[in-house]
Design an enzyme around this catalytic site. Structure first.
Site, PDB file in Angstrom:
ATOM      1  NE  ARG A  90      -3.140   3.053   0.883  1.00 24.06           N
ATOM      2  CZ  ARG A  90      -4.653   3.078   1.240  1.00 24.06           C
ATOM      3  NH1 ARG A  90      -5.241   2.171   1.936  1.00 24.06           N
ATOM      4  NH2 ARG A  90      -5.122   4.310   1.066  1.00 24.06           N
ATOM      5  NE  ARG A  99      -6.964   3.145  -2.771  1.00 24.41           N
ATOM      6  CZ  ARG A  99      -7.324   4.664  -1.570  1.00 24.41           C
ATOM      7  NH1 ARG A  99      -7.773   4.343  -0.342  1.00 24.41           N
ATOM      8  NH2 ARG A  99      -7.044   5.511  -1.677  1.00 24.41           N
ATOM      9  CG  ASP A 102      -8.850   1.218   1.591  1.00 23.25           C
ATOM     10  OD1 ASP A 102      -8.270   2.261   2.373  1.00 23.25           O
ATOM     11  OD2 ASP A 102      -9.957   1.641   1.169  1.00 23.25           O
ATOM     12  CG  ASP A 104     -11.461   2.371   4.831  1.00 21.06           C
ATOM     13  OD1 ASP A 104     -10.307   2.771   4.999  1.00 21.06           O
ATOM     14  OD2 ASP A 104     -11.686   2.442   4.494  1.00 21.06           O
TER      15      ASP A 104
END
Length: 177
Positions: A90, A99, A102, A104
């Site tokens: 990343r 990317r 990712d 989250d």
């Protein structure tokens, strides 16, 4: 890494990638989470393909949402997610840019109560949660009875958001560990 001495957290994690081998990156990240000694009960939605949210001159994304049980405090979990992202190459050089991976934190619950957190590093619930079809629809797949912090049910929110071409491309890479 120290762990929280309080009750475990139920965490909902958004996963996305659009460079190299997105499906492999997401599966690898899920396996890394499932193998961590302070994480258990990892379950993942199907994999979805979505259009990029930011600049359109990038490949489509592969997205999923996972739920897991964590003994890690929220910032420790964030550190782990960023470590896994870094292990997958990343690079953070463009907002909403392409990317390799990712991860989250979308939502956190403790003792079945939703948690809110606002720090310079972490906002929970995730600020874009109810605006993103690539989050709401996979989340509704694995947690159909969940109520969102806004008071809306995830099922209602997922049914009422424009799909923007979102579609399933693969069955869940991990259904339960």
């Amino acid at each position: 890494m120290s762990t929280s001495s309080v009750a475990p957290y139920r965490c909902y994690i958004g996963l996305g990638a659009n460079l190299a081998t997105p499906e492999q990156a997401i599966t690898s990240a899920l396996n890394a989470l499932a193998q961590h000694p302070h994480i258990s009960a990892v379950q993942c939605s199907s994999l979805y393909q979505s259009k990029p949210m930011g600049p359109q001159d990038q490949p489509d994304y592969t997205n999923a949402v996972a739920t897991l049980q964590s003994e890690l405090a929220p910032l420790e979990l964030l550190d782990l997610l960023q470590q896994i992202e870094n292990q997958h190459g990343r690079v953070r050089n463009q907002h909403w840019g392409p990317r390799t991976l990712d991860l989250d934190i979308l939502l956190l619950y403790q003792n079945n109560a939703p948690l809110t957190m606002q720090t310079s590093r972490l906002s929970v619930p995730h600020p874009g949660l109810e605006l993103r079809e690539f989050v709401l629809i996979p989340l509704a797949e694995i947690a159909p009875t969940l109520d969102l912090p806004s008071g809306n049910s995830v099922q209602w929110a997922a049914a009422n958001i424009p799909k923007n071409g979102l579609h399933i491309i693969a069955h869940p890479p991990i259904t339960s560990l």
